[in-house]
Write a protein that holds these residues in place. Sequence first.
Motif, PDB file in Angstrom:
ATOM      1  N   MET A  22       1.166  -0.894   0.020  1.00  0.00           N
ATOM      2  CA  MET A  22       0.190  -0.177   0.012  1.00  0.00           C
ATOM      3  C   MET A  22       1.284   1.079  -0.050  1.00  0.00           C
ATOM      4  O   MET A  22       1.650   1.404   0.420  1.00  0.00           O
ATOM      5  N   LYS A  23       0.826   2.125  -0.805  1.00  0.00           N
ATOM      6  CA  LYS A  23       1.284   3.700  -0.651  1.00  0.00           C
ATOM      7  C   LYS A  23       0.408   4.604  -0.015  1.00  0.00           C
ATOM      8  O   LYS A  23      -0.834   4.794  -0.075  1.00  0.00           O
ATOM      9  N   VAL A  24       1.782   5.140   0.671  1.00  0.00           N
ATOM     10  CA  VAL A  24       0.660   6.201   1.751  1.00  0.00           C
ATOM     11  C   VAL A  24       1.258   7.506   1.769  1.00  0.00           C
ATOM     12  O   VAL A  24       1.958   7.963   1.308  1.00  0.00           O
ATOM     13  N   GLY A  25       0.497   8.293   2.442  1.00  0.00           N
ATOM     14  CA  GLY A  25       0.859  10.117   2.467  1.00  0.00           C
ATOM     15  C   GLY A  25       0.852   9.899   3.829  1.00  0.00           C
ATOM     16  O   GLY A  25      -0.512   9.848   4.674  1.00  0.00           O
ATOM     17  N   ILE A  26       2.113  10.697   4.342  1.00  0.00           N
ATOM     18  CA  ILE A  26       2.025  11.017   5.924  1.00  0.00           C
ATOM     19  C   ILE A  26       1.726  13.010   6.161  1.00  0.00           C
ATOM     20  O   ILE A  26       2.913  13.202   5.293  1.00  0.00           O
ATOM     21  N   ILE A  27       1.337  13.093   6.768  1.00  0.00           N
ATOM     22  CA  ILE A  27       0.800  13.768   7.239  1.00  0.00           C
ATOM     23  C   ILE A  27       0.562  14.338   9.118  1.00  0.00           C
ATOM     24  O   ILE A  27       1.069  14.086  10.052  1.00  0.00           O
TER      25      ILE A  27
END
Length: 112
Positions: free
Chosen positions: A1-6
């Motif tokens: 899975m590809k994620v973006g972290i904030i």
Amino acid sequence: MKVGIIRCQLTEDMCPGSTDFKVANEGTMAFEKTGPVEIIRFRSCGGCSGKKAATRAKMMVDRGAEAIVFASCMKSSNPIGYPCPHFAAIKGGAEKKLGPDTKIIDWTHRKP
Ligand code: SF4
């Protein structure tokens, strides 16, 4: 899975985010259910009161993130001891902007 972290912008000057990358790579802590994930982008909320976060999350999804992850510095105040007073609004704004098809994870390595 590809994620973006904030993450919290207040932590950005002092924290390299190395534990976030470690648990994502290992598939541990917040990623125990997903398994190892690929972080495609690592951005801040944009500063108080976090009004840029939803738009930044949407741009990461448009560029391939399958889930948005809020780092533990936001909800759980790790490591600066200052939990985000705007977290509920930031998370709600992201949920509204992204819709039900994008998974949102609200911690990384320290349980809320
Ligand atoms: S809005 Fe919250 S997460 Fe963003 S800088 Fe301020 S305290 Fe940190």
